[in-house]
Design a protein around this motif. Structure first.
Motif, PDB file in Angstrom:
ATOM      1  N   TYR A 165      34.369  44.954  30.387  1.00 44.82           N
ATOM      2  CA  TYR A 165      35.118  44.042  31.253  1.00 44.82           C
ATOM      3  C   TYR A 165      34.320  43.868  32.540  1.00 44.82           C
ATOM      4  CZ  TYR A 165      38.881  44.822  27.959  1.00 44.82           C
ATOM      5  OH  TYR A 165      39.622  44.877  26.806  1.00 44.82           O
ATOM      6  N   ASP A 166      33.850  42.657  32.797  1.00 41.95           N
ATOM      7  CA  ASP A 166      32.842  42.439  33.832  1.00 41.95           C
ATOM      8  C   ASP A 166      33.348  42.603  35.259  1.00 41.95           C
ATOM      9  OD1 ASP A 166      30.959  41.987  31.871  1.00 41.95           O
ATOM     10  OD2 ASP A 166      31.266  39.817  31.869  1.00 41.95           O
ATOM     11  N   SER A 167      34.492  42.034  35.580  1.00 41.84           N
ATOM     12  CA  SER A 167      34.969  42.087  36.966  1.00 41.84           C
ATOM     13  C   SER A 167      36.433  42.497  37.073  1.00 41.84           C
ATOM     14  CB  SER A 167      34.763  40.738  37.665  1.00 41.84           C
ATOM     15  OG  SER A 167      35.333  39.683  36.908  1.00 41.84           O
ATOM     16  N   PHE A 168      37.191  42.310  35.997  1.00 42.75           N
ATOM     17  CA  PHE A 168      38.595  42.719  35.964  1.00 42.75           C
ATOM     18  C   PHE A 168      38.818  43.555  34.712  1.00 42.75           C
ATOM     19  CE2 PHE A 168      38.728  39.179  38.830  1.00 42.75           C
ATOM     20  CZ  PHE A 168      39.681  39.546  39.773  1.00 42.75           C
ATOM     21  N   CYS A 169      39.270  44.789  34.902  1.00 41.16           N
ATOM     22  CA  CYS A 169      39.464  45.717  33.792  1.00 41.16           C
ATOM     23  C   CYS A 169      40.673  45.287  32.936  1.00 41.16           C
ATOM     24  CB  CYS A 169      39.654  47.128  34.345  1.00 41.16           C
ATOM     25  SG  CYS A 169      39.533  48.435  33.101  1.00 41.16           S
ATOM     26  N   LEU A 170      40.800  45.917  31.791  1.00 40.46           N
ATOM     27  CA  LEU A 170      41.895  45.645  30.872  1.00 40.46           C
ATOM     28  C   LEU A 170      43.243  45.838  31.576  1.00 40.46           C
ATOM     29  CD1 LEU A 170      42.658  45.132  27.847  1.00 40.46           C
ATOM     30  CD2 LEU A 170      42.649  47.628  27.582  1.00 40.46           C
ATOM     31  N   PRO A 171      44.093  44.795  31.648  1.00 38.63           N
ATOM     32  CA  PRO A 171      45.329  44.891  32.444  1.00 38.63           C
ATOM     33  C   PRO A 171      46.551  45.375  31.666  1.00 38.63           C
ATOM     34  CG  PRO A 171      45.002  42.626  31.807  1.00 38.63           C
ATOM     35  CD  PRO A 171      43.840  43.411  31.221  1.00 38.63           C
ATOM     36  N   ILE A 172      46.403  46.466  30.918  1.00 42.18           N
ATOM     37  CA  ILE A 172      47.552  46.997  30.176  1.00 42.18           C
ATOM     38  C   ILE A 172      48.138  48.236  30.833  1.00 42.18           C
ATOM     39  CG2 ILE A 172      46.633  46.090  28.004  1.00 42.18           C
ATOM     40  CD1 ILE A 172      45.958  48.988  27.206  1.00 42.18           C
ATOM     41  N   PHE A 173      47.584  48.638  31.954  1.00 39.63           N
ATOM     42  CA  PHE A 173      48.025  49.844  32.638  1.00 39.63           C
ATOM     43  C   PHE A 173      48.758  49.495  33.939  1.00 39.63           C
ATOM     44  CE2 PHE A 173      43.808  50.565  30.650  1.00 39.63           C
ATOM     45  CZ  PHE A 173      44.233  51.343  29.589  1.00 39.63           C
ATOM     46  N   PRO A 174      49.640  50.370  34.444  1.00 41.39           N
ATOM     47  CA  PRO A 174      50.352  50.110  35.703  1.00 41.39           C
ATOM     48  C   PRO A 174      49.451  50.366  36.904  1.00 41.39           C
ATOM     49  CG  PRO A 174      51.029  52.228  34.823  1.00 41.39           C
ATOM     50  CD  PRO A 174      50.122  51.615  33.793  1.00 41.39           C
ATOM     51  N   LEU A 175      48.343  49.619  36.955  1.00 40.61           N
ATOM     52  CA  LEU A 175      47.301  49.792  37.964  1.00 40.61           C
ATOM     53  C   LEU A 175      46.746  48.440  38.376  1.00 40.61           C
ATOM     54  CD1 LEU A 175      45.161  52.450  36.059  1.00 40.61           C
ATOM     55  CD2 LEU A 175      46.499  52.923  38.111  1.00 40.61           C
ATOM     56  N   ARG A 176      46.174  48.365  39.554  1.00 46.03           N
ATOM     57  CA  ARG A 176      45.367  47.197  39.876  1.00 46.03           C
ATOM     58  C   ARG A 176      44.144  47.245  38.967  1.00 46.03           C
ATOM     59  NH1 ARG A 176      40.864  48.396  42.839  1.00 46.03           N
ATOM     60  NH2 ARG A 176      40.782  50.395  43.933  1.00 46.03           N
TER      61      ARG A 176
END
Length: 320
Positions: A122-133
């Protein structure tokens, strides 16, 4: 000593359930896609969905391949009006963010930890499946049964650069699509020559709630997972998109996510891609804590959250 898949399933079953083991020993329910069917509450024998009359035969991944992709994070109060899979960009009217990444896959890799190698970058935004930025780069690297997480610059301060994601999470096998039910409605959204496969599972008990993305089941505690293929000019079925539920609340704010493939190539990735983790002892790595990040001293959930939604890591333990 790194334990075998059978040992991990035995240990976890013997401690009262899938999530009774320490955080570093998490085995996530993937319905046969990333670990043995016995790790998930499947509704079919060996988590295999027999195809009904009139449904197309199962496509398969090549033994090795690599591809870039565009990731669409669809959010906002009306996100449910724009369900994946997407033939290209999300439809007009949808609110979405675009980012990029790449996947590298080699089912012929063999090592002490098992078979198969895979990296999702993931180049600039990580996988968004976690309760995290997720505004930092990251990589998931699986070598055999061991899955590692590598976090880039800008990651949260508490997050180590490399951690153990799971001791039993192998790359999908080339025939993994047998573990997902066929959806005619998903296929229609892909367009001519498209084949879509998806289901919603309940965070309460992990049982399948629904086949196909629509209607949206986020508010019912459902979590969606889907995969699309599309025929190329030669009639060969090629990966089209990987679509799924992200973490639906801030800070990730990603009720729908789709990774749409670009420049897919059935070529073998360089072994150098795995070098970053190939020599590591997974038993000495810290747990990732991605699904259960440390909470701020203020007592708030994470990064300002005031409510919580279920994640893939919560299946079987949500609301306990």
């Amino acid at each position: 000593m790194t334990r075998s898949p059978a040992a991990w399933i035995s240990i976890l079953a013997g401690t009262g359930g899938l999530f009774a083991a320490p955080a570093a020993a998490q085995v996530y329910q993937t319905y046969g896609a990333h670990n043995p069917p016995g790790a998930s509450p499947c509704q079919t024998q060996d988590c295999v969905y027999p195809r009904k009359e009139g449904e197309p035969p199962n496509p398969k991944w090549p033994d090795w391949w690599q591809s870039t992709w565009t990731m669409y994070r669809v959010y906002g109060p009306d996100y449910a009006k724009y369900p994946p899979p997407y033939a290209g960009k999300p439809p007009k009217g949808a609110t979405y963010q675009t980012s990029s990444g790449a996947t590298f896959y080699d089912s012929t890799w063999r090592g002490k930890s098992g078979e198969g190698a895979m990296m999702e970058r993931y180049d600039s935004f990580c996988l968004p499946i976690f309760p995290l930025r997720n505004n930092y780069s990251c990589k998931f690297i699986s070598l055999g049964n061991i899955a590692y997480f590598v976090a880039g610059k800008g990651r949260p301060k508490w997050m180590p650069p490399i951690c153990l994601f799971s001791p039993l999470n192998h790359p999908p096998r080339p025939d993994f699509i047998k573990h997902l039910p066929y959806s005619a409605q998903d296929s229609a959204r892909i367009g001519p020559g498209g084949q879509g496969y998806s289901f919603w599972v309940s965070a309460d008990d992990g049982k399948v709630m629904q086949v196909g993305v629509t209607p949206d089941r986020t508010k019912d505690g459902g979590i969606m997972f889907g995969y699309g293929f599309q025929a190329n000019a030669a009639g060969e079925m090629m990966p089209q998109s990987f679509y799924f539920s992200g973490y639906p609340l801030p800070p990730a704010d990603a009720p729908y996510v789709s990774q749409n493939y670009r420049k897919f190539s059935a070529t073998q990735p360089s072994p150098e891609l795995w070098a970053e983790v190939a020599g590591l002892d997974p038993d000495t790595l810290p747990a990732c804590q991605l699904f259960d990040p440390p909470k701020p001293a203020s007592g708030l959930l994470t990064e300002g959250e005031s409510t919580k939604a279920p994640t893939w890591g919560d299946i079987g333990r949500w609301k306990r």
